[in-house]
Scaffold this motif. Sequence first.
Motif, PDB file in Angstrom:
ATOM      1  N   ARG A 252       0.815  -1.218   0.000  1.00 42.07           N
ATOM      2  CA  ARG A 252       0.000   0.000   0.000  1.00 42.07           C
ATOM      3  C   ARG A 252       0.851   1.271   0.000  1.00 42.07           C
ATOM      4  O   ARG A 252       0.314   2.363  -0.196  1.00 42.07           O
ATOM      5  CB  ARG A 252      -0.936  -0.002   1.210  1.00 42.07           C
ATOM      6  N   LEU A 253       2.135   1.146   0.249  1.00 42.85           N
ATOM      7  CA  LEU A 253       3.026   2.300   0.339  1.00 42.85           C
ATOM      8  C   LEU A 253       4.006   2.302  -0.821  1.00 42.85           C
ATOM      9  O   LEU A 253       4.600   1.268  -1.149  1.00 42.85           O
ATOM     10  CB  LEU A 253       3.797   2.275   1.667  1.00 42.85           C
ATOM     11  N   SER A 254       4.192   3.460  -1.419  1.00 44.89           N
ATOM     12  CA  SER A 254       5.097   3.560  -2.561  1.00 44.89           C
ATOM     13  C   SER A 254       6.548   3.451  -2.120  1.00 44.89           C
ATOM     14  O   SER A 254       6.955   4.085  -1.146  1.00 44.89           O
ATOM     15  CB  SER A 254       4.897   4.897  -3.266  1.00 44.89           C
ATOM     16  N   THR A 327      -6.348   7.142  10.840  1.00 42.98           N
ATOM     17  CA  THR A 327      -6.527   5.690  10.851  1.00 42.98           C
ATOM     18  C   THR A 327      -6.820   5.112   9.472  1.00 42.98           C
ATOM     19  O   THR A 327      -6.942   3.902   9.328  1.00 42.98           O
ATOM     20  CB  THR A 327      -7.677   5.308  11.801  1.00 42.98           C
ATOM     21  N   SER A 328      -6.948   5.962   8.479  1.00 44.46           N
ATOM     22  CA  SER A 328      -7.293   5.473   7.142  1.00 44.46           C
ATOM     23  C   SER A 328      -6.078   4.895   6.437  1.00 44.46           C
ATOM     24  O   SER A 328      -4.928   5.082   6.859  1.00 44.46           O
ATOM     25  CB  SER A 328      -7.863   6.619   6.300  1.00 44.46           C
ATOM     26  N   GLN A 329      -6.336   4.190   5.353  1.00 41.99           N
ATOM     27  CA  GLN A 329      -5.263   3.840   4.441  1.00 41.99           C
ATOM     28  C   GLN A 329      -4.834   5.110   3.707  1.00 41.99           C
ATOM     29  O   GLN A 329      -5.462   6.162   3.826  1.00 41.99           O
ATOM     30  CB  GLN A 329      -5.747   2.784   3.450  1.00 41.99           C
ATOM     31  N   ASP A 368      -2.684  -8.055  13.752  1.00 38.98           N
ATOM     32  CA  ASP A 368      -2.732  -7.963  15.223  1.00 38.98           C
ATOM     33  C   ASP A 368      -2.945  -6.523  15.685  1.00 38.98           C
ATOM     34  O   ASP A 368      -2.361  -6.076  16.678  1.00 38.98           O
ATOM     35  CB  ASP A 368      -1.460  -8.538  15.845  1.00 38.98           C
ATOM     36  N   GLY A 369      -3.768  -5.796  14.949  1.00 40.76           N
ATOM     37  CA  GLY A 369      -4.075  -4.417  15.316  1.00 40.76           C
ATOM     38  C   GLY A 369      -3.108  -3.394  14.766  1.00 40.76           C
ATOM     39  O   GLY A 369      -3.346  -2.191  14.903  1.00 40.76           O
ATOM     40  N   ALA A 370      -2.029  -3.836  14.141  1.00 36.66           N
ATOM     41  CA  ALA A 370      -1.055  -2.910  13.549  1.00 36.66           C
ATOM     42  C   ALA A 370      -1.474  -2.572  12.118  1.00 36.66           C
ATOM     43  O   ALA A 370      -2.486  -3.049  11.606  1.00 36.66           O
ATOM     44  CB  ALA A 370       0.336  -3.530  13.572  1.00 36.66           C
ATOM     45  N   SER A 371      -0.666  -1.750  11.473  1.00 39.06           N
ATOM     46  CA  SER A 371      -0.973  -1.333  10.109  1.00 39.06           C
ATOM     47  C   SER A 371      -0.676  -2.448   9.117  1.00 39.06           C
ATOM     48  O   SER A 371       0.323  -3.161   9.242  1.00 39.06           O
ATOM     49  CB  SER A 371      -0.141  -0.096   9.744  1.00 39.06           C
ATOM     50  N   VAL A 372      -1.546  -2.571   8.124  1.00 36.76           N
ATOM     51  CA  VAL A 372      -1.332  -3.554   7.061  1.00 36.76           C
ATOM     52  C   VAL A 372      -0.648  -2.930   5.855  1.00 36.76           C
ATOM     53  O   VAL A 372      -0.419  -3.612   4.846  1.00 36.76           O
ATOM     54  CB  VAL A 372      -2.682  -4.173   6.609  1.00 36.76           C
ATOM     55  N   GLU A 373      -0.289  -1.644   5.943  1.00 38.02           N
ATOM     56  CA  GLU A 373       0.159  -0.933   4.741  1.00 38.02           C
ATOM     57  C   GLU A 373       1.455  -1.475   4.151  1.00 38.02           C
ATOM     58  O   GLU A 373       1.679  -1.364   2.946  1.00 38.02           O
ATOM     59  CB  GLU A 373       0.302   0.555   5.048  1.00 38.02           C
ATOM     60  N   SER A 374       2.311  -2.047   4.967  1.00 36.59           N
ATOM     61  CA  SER A 374       3.583  -2.554   4.434  1.00 36.59           C
ATOM     62  C   SER A 374       3.500  -4.022   4.009  1.00 36.59           C
ATOM     63  O   SER A 374       4.473  -4.563   3.491  1.00 36.59           O
ATOM     64  CB  SER A 374       4.693  -2.377   5.475  1.00 36.59           C
ATOM     65  N   LEU A 375       2.353  -4.664   4.225  1.00 39.10           N
ATOM     66  CA  LEU A 375       2.211  -6.064   3.836  1.00 39.10           C
ATOM     67  C   LEU A 375       2.089  -6.183   2.321  1.00 39.10           C
ATOM     68  O   LEU A 375       1.396  -5.379   1.683  1.00 39.10           O
ATOM     69  CB  LEU A 375       0.969  -6.677   4.487  1.00 39.10           C
ATOM     70  N   PRO A 376       2.720  -7.175   1.721  1.00 42.21           N
ATOM     71  CA  PRO A 376       2.514  -7.405   0.289  1.00 42.21           C
ATOM     72  C   PRO A 376       1.038  -7.661   0.008  1.00 42.21           C
ATOM     73  O   PRO A 376       0.363  -8.385   0.741  1.00 42.21           O
ATOM     74  CB  PRO A 376       3.372  -8.647   0.004  1.00 42.21           C
ATOM     75  N   LEU A 377       0.534  -7.044  -1.044  1.00 43.33           N
ATOM     76  CA  LEU A 377      -0.874  -7.205  -1.391  1.00 43.33           C
ATOM     77  C   LEU A 377      -1.159  -8.626  -1.847  1.00 43.33           C
ATOM     78  O   LEU A 377      -0.326  -9.270  -2.502  1.00 43.33           O
ATOM     79  CB  LEU A 377      -1.258  -6.224  -2.491  1.00 43.33           C
ATOM     80  N   GLU A 378      -2.375  -9.092  -1.520  1.00 46.70           N
ATOM     81  CA  GLU A 378      -2.865 -10.385  -1.996  1.00 46.70           C
ATOM     82  C   GLU A 378      -4.209 -10.151  -2.677  1.00 46.70           C
ATOM     83  O   GLU A 378      -5.269 -10.468  -2.137  1.00 46.70           O
ATOM     84  CB  GLU A 378      -2.999 -11.365  -0.835  1.00 46.70           C
ATOM     85  N   PRO A 379      -4.184  -9.621  -3.894  1.00 47.17           N
ATOM     86  CA  PRO A 379      -5.436  -9.221  -4.551  1.00 47.17           C
ATOM     87  C   PRO A 379      -6.339 -10.375  -4.941  1.00 47.17           C
ATOM     88  O   PRO A 379      -7.517 -10.148  -5.236  1.00 47.17           O
ATOM     89  CB  PRO A 379      -4.949  -8.456  -5.786  1.00 47.17           C
ATOM     90  N   ALA A 380      -5.834 -11.581  -4.928  1.00 49.56           N
ATOM     91  CA  ALA A 380      -6.684 -12.729  -5.230  1.00 49.56           C
ATOM     92  C   ALA A 380      -7.372 -13.267  -3.985  1.00 49.56           C
ATOM     93  O   ALA A 380      -8.261 -14.122  -4.089  1.00 49.56           O
ATOM     94  CB  ALA A 380      -5.856 -13.838  -5.879  1.00 49.56           C
ATOM     95  N   VAL A 381      -6.981 -12.762  -2.821  1.00 50.73           N
ATOM     96  CA  VAL A 381      -7.499 -13.289  -1.554  1.00 50.73           C
ATOM     97  C   VAL A 381      -8.407 -12.287  -0.848  1.00 50.73           C
ATOM     98  O   VAL A 381      -9.464 -12.646  -0.328  1.00 50.73           O
ATOM     99  CB  VAL A 381      -6.335 -13.680  -0.624  1.00 50.73           C
ATOM    100  N   TYR A 382      -8.007 -11.022  -0.834  1.00 44.73           N
ATOM    101  CA  TYR A 382      -8.714 -10.007  -0.051  1.00 44.73           C
ATOM    102  C   TYR A 382      -9.272  -8.911  -0.949  1.00 44.73           C
ATOM    103  O   TYR A 382      -8.556  -8.367  -1.810  1.00 44.73           O
ATOM    104  CB  TYR A 382      -7.773  -9.378   0.976  1.00 44.73           C
ATOM    105  N   GLN A 688      -5.617  -3.292  11.379  1.00 48.57           N
ATOM    106  CA  GLN A 688      -6.474  -4.460  11.279  1.00 48.57           C
ATOM    107  C   GLN A 688      -6.077  -5.534  12.279  1.00 48.57           C
ATOM    108  O   GLN A 688      -4.903  -5.851  12.410  1.00 48.57           O
ATOM    109  CB  GLN A 688      -6.409  -5.022   9.858  1.00 48.57           C
ATOM    110  N   PRO A 689      -7.068  -6.122  12.989  1.00 46.47           N
ATOM    111  CA  PRO A 689      -8.466  -5.693  12.956  1.00 46.47           C
ATOM    112  C   PRO A 689      -8.631  -4.327  13.609  1.00 46.47           C
ATOM    113  O   PRO A 689      -7.819  -3.943  14.469  1.00 46.47           O
ATOM    114  CB  PRO A 689      -9.189  -6.786  13.744  1.00 46.47           C
ATOM    115  N   PRO A 690      -9.656  -3.587  13.233  1.00 44.10           N
ATOM    116  CA  PRO A 690      -9.804  -2.234  13.768  1.00 44.10           C
ATOM    117  C   PRO A 690     -10.149  -2.240  15.250  1.00 44.10           C
ATOM    118  O   PRO A 690     -10.897  -3.102  15.726  1.00 44.10           O
ATOM    119  CB  PRO A 690     -10.955  -1.659  12.931  1.00 44.10           C
ATOM    120  N   ALA A 691      -9.602  -1.280  15.957  1.00 46.70           N
ATOM    121  CA  ALA A 691      -9.916  -1.135  17.381  1.00 46.70           C
ATOM    122  C   ALA A 691     -11.273  -0.464  17.531  1.00 46.70           C
ATOM    123  O   ALA A 691     -11.563   0.524  16.850  1.00 46.70           O
ATOM    124  CB  ALA A 691      -8.841  -0.308  18.074  1.00 46.70           C
TER     125      ALA A 691
END
Length: 814
Positions: A252-254, A327-329, A368-382, A688-691
């Motif tokens: 999600r981050l350039s 808190t947004s993306q 675990d409640g942290a940011s998902v922005e640095s996770l590799p995208l899984e566009p076929a799953v989510y 995620q998950p959101p508080a």
Amino acid sequence: MSRPAGSRPRARRAAYPIVSVGAAGALAFTALPAAFAAPSATAVIAEVYGGGGNSGATLTRDFVELANAGSAAYDLSGYSVQYLPGSPSATSQWQVTALSGSVAPGARYLVAEAAGTGGTTALPTADATGSVAMSATSGTIALVSGTTALACKTAADCAADTRIVDLAGYGSAVVREGSGPATGSSNTASVARATSLADTDDNAADFTAGTPSPVNSAGQTPGSGDGDGDGDGGGSTDPGTVRVHDIQGPTRLSPYTGQTVTRVPGIVTGVRTSGSKGYWIQDPQADTDPRTSEGVFVYTGSAAPTVAVGDSVLVTGKISEYHPSSTSQSVTEITGPTATVLSSGNALPEAATLDATTVPDGYIPTADGASVESLPLEPAVYAQDFYESLEGMRTTLADARVVGATDAYDELWVTVKPEENATTRGGTLYSSYDRPNTGRMKVASLDTAAAVPAANVGDELSGTTTGPLDYSTYGGYILQATRLGTRVDNGLKQEVTRRQKADELAVATYNVENLDALDDQEKFDRLAEGVAVNLNSPDIVALEEIQDDNGAVNDGTVTAEATLTRFTDAIRAAGGPRYSWRYVAPENNQDGGEPGGNIRQVFLYNPKRVSFTDRTGGDATTATSVVKTRKGARLTYSPGRIDPAGDAWDSSRKPLVGEFTFRGESVFVIANHFTSKGGDQPLHGRYQPPARSSETQRAAQAAEVNTFVKSLLSADKNAKAVVLGDLNDYEFSQTVTTLTAGRALTPLIATLPAAERYTYVYDGNSQTLDHILTSPAVTSFDYDVVHINAEFADQASDHDPQIVRIDVARCGRH
């Protein structure tokens, strides 16, 4: 996403000599140590100009020009140009502009900085762009190996910093090389090296004032490549090395955040001329990685973009990750852009299809409640990863059912998965935290001549709706339509519930959305029709959000007599009964809601059908309680409040309790308006998950009401209690679990078919926030949610009311 914009100040900073006092008291000027980097035979600062856009200036922007005095290309990747005021204070900081690319032997490299409001001539297309507002008369520029801001603020300290490749102080700058700073800079004059690019580490000797003469890496000067972003030509016609998919990257981050990219090619696919102004470009030459979007938003700030859909452009600017809220993306953007239009009227890249076959069923990964922005995208799953992989790209949906009515901002929600948790009236049901409905999509229009139609839930956007995919803090991903489907009316009607029978006690709840005596008559009339016609004149109505007699006027008024007089008069005029009312006035500004409004719950009751048992003494701070008598339970105060001094009710509405008599039977009614969900992290946010931090207070409130109901049941196990109101939480929430603990209460929403369990529509999710619950003795009832607001574009309130009709004689004890 609109952001403040305005003219920038152009400060003139005075330089002050350092003074020491000798032993004899004479004053003497102390020599300033010179900063220096070893004389450079390669990359040097060639010209500095801080007067761009100032009074009398011809050029519209400040700039720094670099040059390569060497015989081989000089790589500037990871380098920066940095600026420090001429007389830095303790709080002054070096301002950084990141560089990329390289400068060829003997060539120049142009760094554009902030623009002023004056001037008539744009720079040639810049090789890097920053937003530093340089002083025209005094400052220091450093070419730095790295992008971390320098910390030095004296000539000596800067001389010791080995990251500094070259340094130029001008005017009266404290930090400079050699005997003194370069002199003569002004609104109309830059300081520049000689053509030889000689570097003797003495700014005063190496730089001479003259007419600004910026040159970019293509050898262009003002007029040959204007670089102003208006599409009228200029700049190299060769694309740079960075493409849009490189900018977007697989997360999600350039990977280019904070860096300047040069001549990024793309086709303009959408233009936004209001709010957050800018345009979207898309590269028609896609890579093979499904995670990397081919589209990106170009943010033009306060300036309206003048490019057009179909233009083929090369864009230079700085990459930014813009978070619409904390808190947004984020939205990946090119900021401070300059653009060259190569051609117009080009075919647009094919739009990606959004439908049940392309959008995954998974919603978003967890961290675990942290940011998902640095996770590799899984566009076929989510689904959220799939949408992110299309951020900024053209997307299209067809024949989509509306699941969230058009709002005041001319936006609506559709579903691209028509079979996903459909309600009986055309919405999409939100039935658990792990089923957030992946097919929901928000739609807005970029075409000012074709606004989003006023549509209700169940209507259809027939045909295709197409445009770039954006992201907003309000709802997440949003299709910014350049082409809108046609609204097909599904004929949704407001419901009318049946009238109660003579031996049925009808009890309703209705959030009337900040009703006060100063509201216009239309609001009173529409809400009154909801009570008299759609609810068919219940015997008791628990109202939420009744404000005081002058609404948001914050003058200490807490009474609501004028508000209730106008409302009950309107109900009578609509064909309803002449209602009486009871409430407990709150303390001023102690119950939350709009400041000065003093919202509270109120009982309306029809005295021809039901009587209210008054027991005086209850007030804003005095708690009512339950007393056991030979005839069963009774209240100490009626109307009264549940534990108003308790921490659970801090800055929140206190429950209103009343004792009624219907056909000789006592009925206890508890009207609630629990604390709002404000402060919770959004479903679509980066954490995620959101508080759900607001749940803590609602759980405490639910526990208080549950304890009170149990005290009623302890005094009389057959006590007939109705707990109702806006609980601001779902039927599957911990709030409702706590409220019903020990089987003290039954949530009536659970007695409806699953597809009918909703009272509110938010972000395209039909959900339950308003409730009626009953004690175990209430065994014979008929319950109904009356849908008259939440699904409609034209609303009297954002909540639907609901009603329970109780056959009191057949309930519990006979």
